[in-house]
Design an enzyme around this catalytic site. Sequence first.
Site, short mmCIF file in Angstrom:
data_model
loop_
_atom_site.label_atom_id
_atom_site.label_comp_id
_atom_site.label_asym_id
_atom_site.label_seq_id
_atom_site.Cartn_x
_atom_site.Cartn_y
_atom_site.Cartn_z
N HIS A 1 34.41 76.77 32.30
CA HIS A 1 33.08 76.24 32.01
C HIS A 1 32.05 76.98 32.84
O HIS A 1 32.23 77.14 34.05
CB HIS A 1 33.02 74.75 32.34
CG HIS A 1 34.13 73.95 31.75
ND1 HIS A 1 35.33 73.75 32.41
CD2 HIS A 1 34.24 73.32 30.55
CE1 HIS A 1 36.13 73.02 31.63
NE2 HIS A 1 35.50 72.75 30.51
N GLU B 1 34.28 70.51 23.16
CA GLU B 1 33.66 71.71 23.70
C GLU B 1 32.95 72.55 22.65
O GLU B 1 33.38 72.64 21.50
CB GLU B 1 34.73 72.57 24.41
CG GLU B 1 35.33 71.86 25.61
CD GLU B 1 36.24 72.73 26.43
OE1 GLU B 1 36.35 72.49 27.65
OE2 GLU B 1 36.88 73.64 25.86
N CYS C 1 40.16 80.52 30.66
CA CYS C 1 39.19 79.63 30.04
C CYS C 1 38.52 78.80 31.13
O CYS C 1 39.04 78.68 32.24
CB CYS C 1 39.84 78.73 29.00
SG CYS C 1 41.21 77.76 29.62
N GLU D 1 39.21 67.43 25.04
CA GLU D 1 38.39 68.63 25.04
C GLU D 1 37.35 68.52 23.92
O GLU D 1 37.68 68.66 22.75
CB GLU D 1 39.26 69.88 24.80
CG GLU D 1 40.25 70.16 25.92
CD GLU D 1 39.59 70.77 27.14
OE1 GLU D 1 38.35 70.95 27.15
OE2 GLU D 1 40.31 71.07 28.10
N HIS E 1 35.48 65.11 30.54
CA HIS E 1 36.75 65.25 29.84
C HIS E 1 37.48 63.92 29.63
O HIS E 1 38.54 63.89 29.02
CB HIS E 1 37.67 66.20 30.61
CG HIS E 1 37.26 67.64 30.52
ND1 HIS E 1 36.35 68.19 31.38
CD2 HIS E 1 37.63 68.63 29.67
CE1 HIS E 1 36.17 69.48 31.08
NE2 HIS E 1 36.92 69.77 30.04
N GLU F 1 40.82 83.62 38.78
CA GLU F 1 42.16 83.17 38.41
C GLU F 1 43.19 84.27 38.47
O GLU F 1 44.34 84.04 38.87
CB GLU F 1 42.14 82.56 37.00
CG GLU F 1 41.37 81.27 36.90
CD GLU F 1 41.59 80.57 35.56
OE1 GLU F 1 42.41 81.05 34.75
OE2 GLU F 1 40.94 79.54 35.33
N HIS G 1 30.40 69.67 25.71
CA HIS G 1 29.92 70.52 26.79
C HIS G 1 30.25 71.98 26.52
O HIS G 1 31.08 72.31 25.69
CB HIS G 1 30.51 70.08 28.14
CG HIS G 1 32.01 70.10 28.17
ND1 HIS G 1 32.79 69.04 27.74
CD2 HIS G 1 32.89 71.06 28.56
CE1 HIS G 1 34.07 69.34 27.88
NE2 HIS G 1 34.16 70.57 28.38
#
Length: 216
Positions: free
Chosen positions: A106, A153, A104, A151, A62, A124, A69
Amino acid sequence: MPQSPPTNPTHFTSEIDTGLDVETDVAADPRAAAGAAGTEILLELVDDEGVTIGTAEKLWAHQQPGRLHRAFSVFLFDRQGRLLLQRRALSKYHSPGVWSNTCCGHPYPDEPPFVAAARRTAEELGVAPALLCEAGNVRYDLPDDASGLIEREWNHLFVGLVTAPVVPNPDEVDEHAFVTAQELRELQAERPFSVWFDTVFEAALPGIREIAGRDW
């Protein structure tokens, strides 16, 4: 300019029961425990077609100029068609204190994005989705001026339903709210949102309307 492959909302892959036990399955994952202990977290690097080409440490990927990614974004709705939003914890190193979509994150290397989306929602928000559907993907490059991070992504999008009470993890979430489309617009006019929210929301909108109705 973000590009999102065409999505046919009638061909979603859906699971009524995610099979994720909030108390046991998350804790049993050694990668989740490693992240909590502050050790290195790896994510998948991808090429411009979304094909995995390697791994990288999360923070390094990042940092400018960023490395493309794999990521995911989740939009969950209640039975009244209201969207579950979260305000990210102030302790987070990336985009702290801003409002964003339900969840959100990864996938771990070799972890299917669908599994990661259900897992991270439980971590979360303390609740597993009652329904989770694929809603396409979107690629973007979005710098975050507040943190200096970026970001880059290839983001897998998911929409679904939540029917159980939400019990946020205070290390991840400072506040949450269920909002209508109008209330979302009002909140965006008053409060800061994550740099990725508008991009992933617009890309997921066909799937959102399948789940929550045309009012969205």
